[in-house]
Design a protein around this motif. Structure first.
Motif, short mmCIF file in Angstrom:
data_model
loop_
_atom_site.label_atom_id
_atom_site.label_comp_id
_atom_site.label_asym_id
_atom_site.label_seq_id
_atom_site.Cartn_x
_atom_site.Cartn_y
_atom_site.Cartn_z
N GLU A 1 1.67 1.98 -3.43
CA GLU A 1 0.47 2.44 -4.15
C GLU A 1 0.12 3.89 -3.81
O GLU A 1 -0.18 4.69 -4.68
N LYS B 1 0.83 -1.21 0.00
CA LYS B 1 0.00 0.00 0.00
C LYS B 1 0.86 1.26 0.00
O LYS B 1 0.45 2.28 -0.53
N GLU C 1 -4.43 1.44 6.64
CA GLU C 1 -5.13 0.52 5.74
C GLU C 1 -4.71 -0.92 5.98
O GLU C 1 -5.54 -1.84 5.94
N ALA D 1 -0.94 3.97 4.52
CA ALA D 1 -0.64 2.56 4.26
C ALA D 1 -0.73 1.74 5.55
O ALA D 1 -1.27 0.63 5.55
#
Length: 162
Positions: free
Chosen positions: A69, A66, A79, A76
């Motif tokens: 991303e 993440k 999440e 991140a």
């Protein structure tokens, strides 16, 4: 092995930050149940460390993907903690529930292996909390400061050549 897998020393360090919580949970649970430290208890500690490490690897590897991303370490980490909550809890709960009969020490010779179950239960209770709360915080802290350092170095390099 974890260093080779992640190809850095930073992420394995983040992964093992959950292990002191597992150790303290093992010691605390053995103390509360008045169980002596023995070979079965140490075997339970090894089992608990394995499950705690696997859960931390799950969270850190997801957070790392993440991070690539989003390019935001805090986002991140949050999440990863929320998305991997259920798999981590299910893994720990399955191990804890499976160890309850052993920890109770019922039946013929059951008291001999009870320390193993008690060590696993106590360690996983604390390690799961550390994996879901502490590990993402450490991930965000370390990767956020690393990205800031890289941004400063890039800005310094641009002003030097400008």
């Amino acid at each position: 092995m974890i260093v080779v897998n992640f190809q850095s020393w930073v992420d394995p360090f983040i992964i093992i930050t959950a292990l002191p919580a597992a150790l303290s949970g093992i010691v605390l649970f053995l103390f509360l149940t008045r169980t002596t430290l023995s070979v079965p208890a140490l075997m339970g500690a090894i089992m608990c460390m394995g499950v705690a490490t696997a859960n931390s690897i799950l969270v850190v590897s997801f957070a790392k993907s993440k991070l690539e991303e989003h390019d935001n370490a805090i986002r991140a980490a949050i999440e990863a903690g929320t998305t991997r909550f259920r798999p981590v809890v299910m893994t720990a709960l399955a191990m804890i529930i499976g160890m309850v009969p052993m920890a109770l020490g019922m039946g013929d010779g059951g008291e001999q292996n009870a320390p193993l179950g008690r060590a696993v239960i106590g360690g996983l209770l604390c390690a799961t909390i550390a994996t879901l709360v502490f590990v993402p915080c450490v991930f965000a802290l370390i990767h956020n400061s690393a990205s800031r350092r890289e941004a400063r170095a890039k800005a310094k390099l641009e002003t030097h050549f400008a």
